[in-house]
Design a protein around this motif. Structure first.
Motif, PDB file in Angstrom:
ATOM      1  N   UNK A  81       0.828  -1.205   0.000  1.00  0.00           N
ATOM      2  CA  UNK A  81       0.000   0.000   0.000  1.00  0.00           C
ATOM      3  C   UNK A  81       0.865   1.259   0.000  1.00  0.00           C
ATOM      4  N   UNK A  82       1.908   1.275   0.833  1.00  0.00           N
ATOM      5  CA  UNK A  82       2.796   2.436   0.858  1.00  0.00           C
ATOM      6  C   UNK A  82       3.719   2.467  -0.356  1.00  0.00           C
ATOM      7  N   UNK A 187     -15.498   1.829  10.891  1.00  0.00           N
ATOM      8  CA  UNK A 187     -15.230   3.268  10.791  1.00  0.00           C
ATOM      9  C   UNK A 187     -13.729   3.523  10.713  1.00  0.00           C
ATOM     10  N   UNK A 188     -12.949   2.776  11.499  1.00  0.00           N
ATOM     11  CA  UNK A 188     -11.494   2.936  11.449  1.00  0.00           C
ATOM     12  C   UNK A 188     -10.941   2.546  10.081  1.00  0.00           C
ATOM     13  N   UNK A 192      -8.922   5.028   7.660  1.00  0.00           N
ATOM     14  CA  UNK A 192      -7.565   4.766   7.169  1.00  0.00           C
ATOM     15  C   UNK A 192      -7.518   4.804   5.645  1.00  0.00           C
ATOM     16  N   UNK A 193      -8.549   4.265   5.012  1.00  0.00           N
ATOM     17  CA  UNK A 193      -8.592   4.287   3.544  1.00  0.00           C
ATOM     18  C   UNK A 193      -8.603   5.725   3.022  1.00  0.00           C
ATOM     19  N   UNK A 194      -9.431   6.560   3.615  1.00  0.00           N
ATOM     20  CA  UNK A 194      -9.487   7.958   3.173  1.00  0.00           C
ATOM     21  C   UNK A 194      -8.186   8.692   3.477  1.00  0.00           C
ATOM     22  N   UNK A 198      -5.616  10.109   0.464  1.00  0.00           N
ATOM     23  CA  UNK A 198      -5.380  11.548   0.293  1.00  0.00           C
ATOM     24  C   UNK A 198      -3.925  11.938   0.484  1.00  0.00           C
ATOM     25  N   UNK A 199      -3.072  11.003   0.928  1.00  0.00           N
ATOM     26  CA  UNK A 199      -1.669  11.355   1.161  1.00  0.00           C
ATOM     27  C   UNK A 199      -0.987  11.752  -0.137  1.00  0.00           C
ATOM     28  N   UNK A 200      -1.184  10.951  -1.182  1.00  0.00           N
ATOM     29  CA  UNK A 200      -0.503  11.242  -2.447  1.00  0.00           C
ATOM     30  C   UNK A 200      -0.959  12.568  -3.033  1.00  0.00           C
TER      31      UNK A 200
END
Length: 237
Positions: A81-82, A187-188, A192-194, A198-200
């Motif tokens: 993922x990262x 919810x967690x 985490x997905x959102x 949004x990091x990139x």
């Protein structure tokens, strides 16, 4: 750090509740067999060893499967993922035996501890008592029944449901904690997905404002007495 602390505690609590419910039902179903064995002269240790072995095997098998799945799958999944956003080296999965031992000890404590809690009453009972069905729990007047204006407006099925909820508090606690925990996990997960998604966008559109990146590759060599450093040039589109 917060997730690594909260998630294990949550899973341990759920595992303990599941073990407690499983052992309680198992003891209830084998109550007649326990009374028969005690009447034939078997000791409490011999009678209770079946449940202890069952709990111990469940803890050992569950820990082994959890270690194989958790150590080999989750690190690679997180690295993948990262890796979609960063240039990461290949991961080297290692087994940390101290942590595995702690997890096994907690699993054994949950299974064997709940087995002892459930067996403490039945093992001290007389064989004649175990050979008879357990008397149902006595019903109690609910606090809600004192509100006559509300209680009389409820249907018969609603009244029975409310009485059973407060009559079997262990099942109520298991249901409430299970649903609350699953909702918190969902919810967690969405959070985490959102956050990761949004990091990139923030990294390359708001934080980085240059056109190219020069990084040191780590490979160095000497040419005619001169020390050369190999660098990588990456142009950002």
């Amino acid at each position: 750090m917060a997730l690594s602390t909260v998630f294990p505690l949550f899973f341990i609590a759920i595992a303990a509740l599941i073990c407690l419910t499983t052992m309680t039902r198992m003891v209830e179903e084998l109550r007649l067999q326990m009374g028969t064995l005690k009447a034939l002269g078997y000791t409490n240790t011999a009678v209770g060893s079946e449940f202890m072995i069952y709990g111990g095997l469940a803890a050992l098998i569950g820990t082994a499967l959890g270690v194989l799945f958790g150590v080999n799958f989750f690190p690679r999944f997180i690295a993948q993922a990262y890796g979609s956003m960063y240039n990461l080296p290949a991961i080297n999965v290692q087994y940390i035996w101290m942590d595995i031992g702690i997890a096994l000890a907690i699993a054994l404590l949950c299974t064997l501890g709940t087995a002892l809690v459930v067996l403490r009453v039945d093992l001290n009972s007389l064989p004649a008592q175990l050979l008879q069905p357990r008397a149902p729990k006595a019903g109690k007047t609910l606090l809600l029944e004192r509100w006559q204006w509300l209680w009389h407006r409820l249907s018969f099925n609603h009244k029975i449901t409310l009485r059973n909820l407060f009559r079997y508090k262990q099942r109520l606690l298991m249901t409430v904690l299970g649903i609350a925990g699953c909702m918190a996990m969902m919810i967690t997960g969405f959070g985490l997905k959102d956050s990761i998604g949004d990091i990139s966008v923030k990294q390359f559109n708001e934080l980085w404002h240059y056109d190219a990146v020069v990084t040191r590759s780590g490979n160095e060599r000497t040419n005619n007495g001169k020390h050369l450093v190999v660098v990588n040039f990456t142009r950002l589109v």
